[in-house]
Motif scaffolding. Structure first.
Motif, PDB file in Angstrom:
ATOM      1  N   LEU A 188      14.879  -8.419  21.315  1.00 51.18           N
ATOM      2  CA  LEU A 188      14.544  -9.172  20.324  1.00 51.18           C
ATOM      3  C   LEU A 188      14.169 -10.505  20.683  1.00 51.18           C
ATOM      4  CD1 LEU A 188      16.883  -9.558  16.967  1.00 51.18           C
ATOM      5  CD2 LEU A 188      14.576  -8.569  17.190  1.00 51.18           C
ATOM      6  N   PRO A 189      12.829 -10.838  20.654  1.00 49.76           N
ATOM      7  CA  PRO A 189      12.183 -12.176  21.201  1.00 49.76           C
ATOM      8  C   PRO A 189      13.192 -13.429  20.653  1.00 49.76           C
ATOM      9  CG  PRO A 189      10.351 -10.786  20.108  1.00 49.76           C
ATOM     10  CD  PRO A 189      11.689 -10.132  19.834  1.00 49.76           C
ATOM     11  N   LYS A 190      13.217 -14.173  21.677  1.00 52.19           N
ATOM     12  CA  LYS A 190      14.293 -15.601  21.502  1.00 52.19           C
ATOM     13  C   LYS A 190      13.743 -16.231  20.467  1.00 52.19           C
ATOM     14  CE  LYS A 190      16.503 -18.534  24.976  1.00 52.19           C
ATOM     15  NZ  LYS A 190      16.336 -19.235  26.009  1.00 52.19           N
ATOM     16  N   GLU A 191      12.336 -16.689  20.169  1.00 58.11           N
ATOM     17  CA  GLU A 191      12.246 -17.392  18.942  1.00 58.11           C
ATOM     18  C   GLU A 191      12.528 -16.790  17.621  1.00 58.11           C
ATOM     19  OE1 GLU A 191       8.784 -15.710  20.625  1.00 58.11           O
ATOM     20  OE2 GLU A 191      10.287 -16.241  22.163  1.00 58.11           O
ATOM     21  N   ILE A 192      12.454 -15.351  17.395  1.00 58.16           N
ATOM     22  CA  ILE A 192      12.965 -14.878  16.445  1.00 58.16           C
ATOM     23  C   ILE A 192      14.633 -14.969  16.293  1.00 58.16           C
ATOM     24  CG2 ILE A 192      13.323 -12.396  15.220  1.00 58.16           C
ATOM     25  CD1 ILE A 192      10.626 -11.679  16.329  1.00 58.16           C
ATOM     26  N   ARG A 193      15.167 -14.604  17.399  1.00 61.19           N
ATOM     27  CA  ARG A 193      16.719 -14.923  17.068  1.00 61.19           C
ATOM     28  C   ARG A 193      17.100 -16.275  16.766  1.00 61.19           C
ATOM     29  NH1 ARG A 193      18.737 -14.431  22.488  1.00 61.19           N
ATOM     30  NH2 ARG A 193      16.871 -13.413  23.401  1.00 61.19           N
ATOM     31  N   LEU A 198      20.359 -15.600  14.982  1.00 59.76           N
ATOM     32  CA  LEU A 198      21.099 -14.172  15.236  1.00 59.76           C
ATOM     33  C   LEU A 198      21.568 -14.369  16.577  1.00 59.76           C
ATOM     34  CD1 LEU A 198      17.851 -11.814  14.507  1.00 59.76           C
ATOM     35  CD2 LEU A 198      20.076 -12.145  12.967  1.00 59.76           C
ATOM     36  N   TYR A 199      22.657 -13.495  16.730  1.00 54.53           N
ATOM     37  CA  TYR A 199      23.462 -13.297  18.027  1.00 54.53           C
ATOM     38  C   TYR A 199      22.608 -12.791  19.339  1.00 54.53           C
ATOM     39  CZ  TYR A 199      28.402 -14.113  16.562  1.00 54.53           C
ATOM     40  OH  TYR A 199      29.360 -14.744  15.925  1.00 54.53           O
ATOM     41  N   ASP A 200      22.735 -13.041  20.548  1.00 56.18           N
ATOM     42  CA  ASP A 200      22.118 -12.480  21.610  1.00 56.18           C
ATOM     43  C   ASP A 200      22.759 -11.296  21.754  1.00 56.18           C
ATOM     44  OD1 ASP A 200      24.255 -12.408  23.425  1.00 56.18           O
ATOM     45  OD2 ASP A 200      24.026 -14.650  23.463  1.00 56.18           O
ATOM     46  N   ILE A 201      22.213 -10.309  22.630  1.00 53.31           N
ATOM     47  CA  ILE A 201      22.810  -8.950  22.613  1.00 53.31           C
ATOM     48  C   ILE A 201      23.901  -8.747  23.226  1.00 53.31           C
ATOM     49  CG2 ILE A 201      21.418  -8.341  24.917  1.00 53.31           C
ATOM     50  CD1 ILE A 201      21.734  -6.040  21.689  1.00 53.31           C
ATOM     51  N   TYR A 202      24.279  -9.810  24.277  1.00 50.76           N
ATOM     52  CA  TYR A 202      25.699  -9.500  24.725  1.00 50.76           C
ATOM     53  C   TYR A 202      26.507  -9.902  23.685  1.00 50.76           C
ATOM     54  CZ  TYR A 202      29.765 -10.307  27.347  1.00 50.76           C
ATOM     55  OH  TYR A 202      31.263 -10.232  27.639  1.00 50.76           O
ATOM     56  N   ALA A 220      27.274  -9.940  13.994  1.00 51.53           N
ATOM     57  CA  ALA A 220      26.916  -8.925  14.960  1.00 51.53           C
ATOM     58  C   ALA A 220      26.185  -7.798  14.320  1.00 51.53           C
ATOM     59  CB  ALA A 220      27.860  -8.553  15.541  1.00 51.53           C
ATOM     60  N   GLN A 221      26.925  -7.196  13.454  1.00 58.66           N
ATOM     61  CA  GLN A 221      26.158  -5.818  12.801  1.00 58.66           C
ATOM     62  C   GLN A 221      24.877  -6.393  12.107  1.00 58.66           C
ATOM     63  OE1 GLN A 221      29.447  -5.036  10.131  1.00 58.66           O
ATOM     64  NE2 GLN A 221      30.086  -3.372  11.518  1.00 58.66           N
ATOM     65  N   LYS A 222      24.886  -7.598  11.499  1.00 58.48           N
ATOM     66  CA  LYS A 222      23.643  -7.945  10.943  1.00 58.48           C
ATOM     67  C   LYS A 222      22.387  -8.046  11.942  1.00 58.48           C
ATOM     68  CE  LYS A 222      23.954 -10.491   6.672  1.00 58.48           C
ATOM     69  NZ  LYS A 222      24.658 -11.414   6.012  1.00 58.48           N
ATOM     70  N   ARG A 223      22.972  -8.539  13.127  1.00 60.10           N
ATOM     71  CA  ARG A 223      21.994  -8.610  14.026  1.00 60.10           C
ATOM     72  C   ARG A 223      21.393  -7.312  14.545  1.00 60.10           C
ATOM     73  NH1 ARG A 223      19.485  -9.800  19.434  1.00 60.10           N
ATOM     74  NH2 ARG A 223      19.228  -7.674  20.053  1.00 60.10           N
ATOM     75  N   MET A 224      22.264  -6.352  14.544  1.00 57.73           N
ATOM     76  CA  MET A 224      21.805  -5.058  15.129  1.00 57.73           C
ATOM     77  C   MET A 224      20.901  -4.591  13.817  1.00 57.73           C
ATOM     78  SD  MET A 224      22.442  -4.183  18.039  1.00 57.73           S
ATOM     79  CE  MET A 224      21.626  -2.518  17.787  1.00 57.73           C
ATOM     80  N   ALA A 225      21.470  -4.703  12.522  1.00 57.63           N
ATOM     81  CA  ALA A 225      20.369  -4.229  11.408  1.00 57.63           C
ATOM     82  C   ALA A 225      19.258  -4.679  11.673  1.00 57.63           C
ATOM     83  CB  ALA A 225      21.166  -4.290  10.256  1.00 57.63           C
ATOM     84  N   PHE A 226      19.039  -5.969  11.940  1.00 55.65           N
ATOM     85  CA  PHE A 226      17.954  -6.699  11.911  1.00 55.65           C
ATOM     86  C   PHE A 226      17.071  -6.081  13.030  1.00 55.65           C
ATOM     87  CE2 PHE A 226      14.656  -9.627  13.079  1.00 55.65           C
ATOM     88  CZ  PHE A 226      14.419 -10.413  11.912  1.00 55.65           C
ATOM     89  N   GLN A 227      17.425  -6.117  14.046  1.00 60.35           N
ATOM     90  CA  GLN A 227      16.856  -5.175  15.140  1.00 60.35           C
ATOM     91  C   GLN A 227      16.119  -3.779  14.855  1.00 60.35           C
ATOM     92  OE1 GLN A 227      18.809  -5.300  18.836  1.00 60.35           O
ATOM     93  NE2 GLN A 227      18.196  -3.225  19.621  1.00 60.35           N
ATOM     94  N   GLU A 228      17.053  -3.069  14.355  1.00 64.97           N
ATOM     95  CA  GLU A 228      16.762  -1.686  13.959  1.00 64.97           C
ATOM     96  C   GLU A 228      15.546  -1.829  12.733  1.00 64.97           C
ATOM     97  OE1 GLU A 228      17.671   0.791  15.369  1.00 64.97           O
ATOM     98  OE2 GLU A 228      19.871   0.281  16.127  1.00 64.97           O
ATOM     99  N   LYS A 714      16.390  -9.300   1.683  1.00 67.58           N
ATOM    100  CA  LYS A 714      16.059 -10.452   2.724  1.00 67.58           C
ATOM    101  C   LYS A 714      15.715 -10.026   3.960  1.00 67.58           C
ATOM    102  CE  LYS A 714      17.710 -14.909   1.051  1.00 67.58           C
ATOM    103  NZ  LYS A 714      18.917 -15.471   1.053  1.00 67.58           N
ATOM    104  N   LEU A 715      16.786  -9.268   4.649  1.00 67.67           N
ATOM    105  CA  LEU A 715      16.618  -8.961   5.894  1.00 67.67           C
ATOM    106  C   LEU A 715      15.438  -8.135   6.141  1.00 67.67           C
ATOM    107  CD1 LEU A 715      19.510  -7.836   8.023  1.00 67.67           C
ATOM    108  CD2 LEU A 715      17.800  -6.144   7.719  1.00 67.67           C
ATOM    109  N   ILE A 716      15.271  -7.203   5.276  1.00 69.45           N
ATOM    110  CA  ILE A 716      13.775  -6.002   5.343  1.00 69.45           C
ATOM    111  C   ILE A 716      12.757  -7.105   5.137  1.00 69.45           C
ATOM    112  CG2 ILE A 716      12.489  -4.643   4.244  1.00 69.45           C
ATOM    113  CD1 ILE A 716      15.292  -3.328   3.149  1.00 69.45           C
ATOM    114  N   LYS A 717      12.738  -8.112   4.320  1.00 68.37           N
ATOM    115  CA  LYS A 717      11.468  -8.930   4.297  1.00 68.37           C
ATOM    116  C   LYS A 717      11.164  -9.679   5.718  1.00 68.37           C
ATOM    117  CE  LYS A 717      10.687 -10.675  -0.533  1.00 68.37           C
ATOM    118  NZ  LYS A 717      11.292 -11.500  -1.404  1.00 68.37           N
ATOM    119  N   PHE A 718      12.415 -10.239   6.071  1.00 68.92           N
ATOM    120  CA  PHE A 718      12.172 -10.965   7.158  1.00 68.92           C
ATOM    121  C   PHE A 718      11.652 -10.263   8.663  1.00 68.92           C
ATOM    122  CE2 PHE A 718      15.513 -14.464   5.425  1.00 68.92           C
ATOM    123  CZ  PHE A 718      14.692 -15.026   5.096  1.00 68.92           C
TER     124      PHE A 718
END
Ligand code: ADP
Ligand code: MG
Length: 753
Positions: A188-193, A198-202, A220-228, A714-718
């Motif tokens: 996930l690009p830093k700017e988006i995070r 959103l948490y970084d991957i670690y 953390a789960q949200k961040r994964m969901a966002f990524q997917e 919201k998550l899907i929209k973003f």
């Protein structure tokens, strides 16, 4: 130094036995392992001093082992480990484990431990049965926190996974990590995070495996969901872009033709139907392939919308094909379209394994297809204008399709994809979207045999049930959407009631009175008949959860048919339908039902009872708690097609429940009593049971985490906005090689193409 792409077998700690089990789970590399996620968590985060306040709660307690004991019961081949620990406020706690004598190798007298489990009273002593445990000297991995529980597999315990996970994960967080840092770089690009916090991957991985708190876990789960979701959106936008570069036949909108057709329908189109038809006709005009999803409830009138697009296509001298998932549905479409186009010079073919039929207008053989228009003086003509339907051979049928003698080909999708070569196919209509993978659809559009390979046909897919909007946006983002969210006006909402065991007799009485009612004249084209009143469906669920019927299911439905015909309704005619009948037999039963030779049709749930029976006004669904809301709503749609009031009775399991205990009616079923709005119901169902069901048998392959967040609009929209943005600046992802790579792997996994 360890590379994250290293196979697990190169890690000495992980013995071949474990490697084999993990490989079976699809976990091959260190990285795979880090992305092997818990499916739930035990909350052991409450570390407390023992007191009665915590009785029957799950807590974590620490203390020193005072006494250990091993009891063996040889007769029953059992062993019981019992230890007593002294806790900080000097209250002893007893803990017992069954058949785990090896525990005593670690838990010896004098050792400081932490135990997590439910606090109970054994006599007067505080006690825990099979608590989670670990030495106090160790980090809190198995007690004292939210404990990850991994999907159960034989040969591997969650405890083992936690231990390994910790060993692999911890060094990655170290700033001086010797691990190759380029592998755990965030896709996930830093700017988006930064933008969405959103948490970084670690941090994400650490918090998913060893959450410090519920809040952090959710983040953390949200961040994964966002990524997917971000990947899904990247892919769907890419597919859409690719399609936009392909050529297709532009079909001019002939306003007069369509107006004429619509004006001669026996009903007025709903506004939603009008709007959808217009959107489709506009799409057809473009020299780019349409890829549109017609999303609508059962009975919302998708057929006529698709007929309008077919008419426009055929009148421009191009062919159209309609694909249905089953033979029965294909035949139903064939009948509907013969009726709908009865005044048009259109040859229609039905192609399934049992049928090879051509229907053609009887009169006016010399009418040229180019001059296609409504035959004048429609009223008069309808009476004596019939179609001839002739049976033909497969090869003859195929030839007439290849020469464009037949303009509309209806069949099962398997057969059409396999057999048919079209002369100039310009429109594919697929009924029942969810049985097709998103993948299948796109290949179908491009690969269906046709003469001009450069011209990709337009594609209209229709859902069998309304797909929740969020889901449609998330997964069918490569499609344009038309929504039929309005029912034809003549419908009376179906009255739905959940029936407790004592209500069964009442319902049966009600059915008797309905069947004895004078025949309903339900629609202009109602098949008139002399016998019987209203008709009834009885639906039984499959006994075992499987995709097809087993012999047990057939037996059950036979037994119910027997019971109803002999004991409950001896005065009526009953029919029986199940998946083990031959196509011809099924066909015959459905025909008898639609000819009103049958009053009550008893059927398993897998059988397609999609045929329109306007005279059926009652449906009973047995063991309704076994079904999802969407499915129940779909069954319910079998009634309520005519003008009469229709009823749906939901029975719940009663035999297993003693009558003295009030039956617990699943609250979710109550939604069906409250509303007939398919979209509302499917949104509920999405929240309750997740999106899997909307994909039918086809697994979306999305990790559960992303699935759980699919109702998060919201998550899907973003995610969609960011994906769009990124692709605009970097269409081929040249500046984001990591992302490109992840996307490639991801789309192989979830079959989006
Ligand atoms: P579905 O969307 O489930 O495929 P159908 O197209 O089979 O629904 O339509 C269900 C029934 O409603 C059919 O009998 C059809 O003729 C009728 N119908 C469709 N549109 C209208 C309308 N606008 N007004 C009244 N009846 C309609
Ligand atoms: Mg339909």
């Amino acid at each position: 130094m360890v590379n994250l792409n290293l196979p697990l077998k190169s890690i000495p700690r992980i013995t071949p036995k474990y490697v084999r089990v993990l490989e079976k789970l699809g976990v091959f590399t260190v990285k795979d392992f880090l992305f092997y996620f818990p499916f739930r968590y035990d909350d052991f985060s409450q570390i407390v001093s023992i007191s009665e306040d915590y009785l029957n709660q799950v807590i974590t307690v620490s203390g020193k082992i005072i006494k250990t004991k091993l009891n063996r019961i040889f007769r029953r081949k059992m062993s019981i480990v019992e230890i007593i620990i002294g806790t900080e406020n000097n209250i002893p706690l007893k803990a017992v484990w069954f058949n785990q004598p090896f525990i005593l190798e670690t838990l010896k007298e004098g050792v400081e431990v932490r135990l997590s489990g439910k606090l109970i009273l054994d006599g007067k002593k505080f006690s825990m049965s099979s608590p989670a445990w670990e030495k106090s000297s160790r980090d809190m991995t198995n007690t004292g926190r939210l404990i990850p529980i991994y999907p159960q597999t034989s040969g591997i315990t969650s405890k083992w996974i936690r231990w390994q996970m910790k060993m692999l994960l911890e060094p990655l967080g170290h700033p001086m990590s010797k691990w190759t840092s380029d592998v755990l770089i965030d896709i996930l690009p830093k700017e988006i995070r930064k933008k969405y916090n959103l948490y970084d991957i670690y941090t994400t991985l650490s918090q998913i495996h060893f959450p410090d708190s519920k809040e952090k876990l959710i983040r953390a789960q949200k961040r994964m969901a966002f990524q997917e979701m971000f990947l899904v959106q990247l892919k769907t936008i890419q597919i859409k872009k690719e399609f936009a570069e392909k050529n297709s036949t532009g079909i001019k909108f002939d306003e007069k033709l369509i107006k004429n057709f619509v004006n001669h329908l026996p009903f007025k189109l709903t506004n939603a139907q009008r709007k959808a038809s217009f959107e489709i006709l506009k799409d057809l005009e473009k020299p780019r392939p349409m890829n549109r999803l017609l999303n609508g409830d059962v009975g919302s009138g998708k057929t006529i919308v698709s007929a309008i697009s077919a008419l426009q296509t055929i009148s421009a001298s191009y062919q159209t094909t309609i694909m249905a998932p089953t033979e029965v549905l294909a035949r139903q479409h064939f009948e509907s379209f013969c009726e709908i186009f009865k005044n048009y010079d259109i040859k229609i073919a039905l192609l399934t394994s049992s049928y090879k039929l051509i229907s053609e207008p009887k009169a006016n053989q010399n009418l040229k297809i180019e001059n296609l228009k409504l035959i004048e003086n429609c009223k008069l003509k309808i009476e004596n204008y019939t179609r001839t339907i002739k049976s033909t051979t497969r090869s003859e049928l195929l030839t007439s399709i290849q020469t464009n003698e037949v303009q509309l080909v209806i069949g099962t999708h398997a057969l059409i994809q396999k057999d048919v070569k079209f002369k100039n196919l310009a429109l594919i209509i697929i009924d029942e979207q969810h049985r097709f993978g998103v993948a299948q659809r796109a290949t179908l559009q491009q690969n269906i045999p046709r003469e001009s390979a450069q011209q990709v046909p337009h594609l209209l897919t229709m859902t069998a049930t309304p797909i929740p909007r969020t889901l449609a946006i998330a997964f069918f983002g490569s499609l344009d959407l038309s929504i039929l969210d309005e029912m034809p006006k003549n419908r009376k909402p179906i009255i739905t009631k959940i029936i407790t065991p004592t209500g069964r007799e009442k319902v049966y009485n009600f059915i008797r009175s309905e069947i004895k009612k004078s025949p309903a004249s339900t629609r202009e084209d109602d098949r008139s008949s002399t016998r019987g009143g209203r008709q009834v469906f009885v639906i039984l669920p499959l006994i075992e959860e499987s995709l097809s019927e087993s012999m047990i299911d057939v037996k059950a439905v036979k037994a119910e048919h027997e019971r109803l015909s002999k004991i409950i309704f001896p005065e009526f005619k009953l029919g029986l339908l199940h998946g083990k009948l031959k196509a011809k037999e099924k066909e015959a039963v459905m025909k008898d039902f639609s000819d009103k030779k049958i009053d009550i049709l008893v059927s398993t749930s897998v059988v397609e009872v999609g045929i329109d029976i306007p005279n059926a006004t009652v449906i009973i669904i047995e063991n309704s708690e076994r079904f999802g809301l969407t499915q129940l709503h779909q069954f319910r749609g079998r009634v309520g097609r005519g003008k009469e009031q229709s009823y749906c009775f939901l029975f719940t399991a009663e035999n297993s429940v003693p009558t003295s205990v009030p039956t617990r009616i699943p609250t979710r079923l109550k939604i069906l009593e409250k509303t007939n709005d398919g979209f509302e119901i499917s949104e509920h169902d999405l929240k309750l049971r997740g999106p899997g069901q909307f994909f039918g048998n086809i697994q979306s392959g999305l990790p559960d985490i992303a699935m759980e967040h699919l109702s998060n609009v919201k998550l899907i929209k973003f995610a969609r906005a960011e994906a769009k943005n990124l692709l605009e600046n970097d269409p081929k992802l040249k500046e984001h090689p990591l992302l490109a790579d992840a996307l490639k792997k991801f789309s192989e996994k979830i079959h989006l193409e």
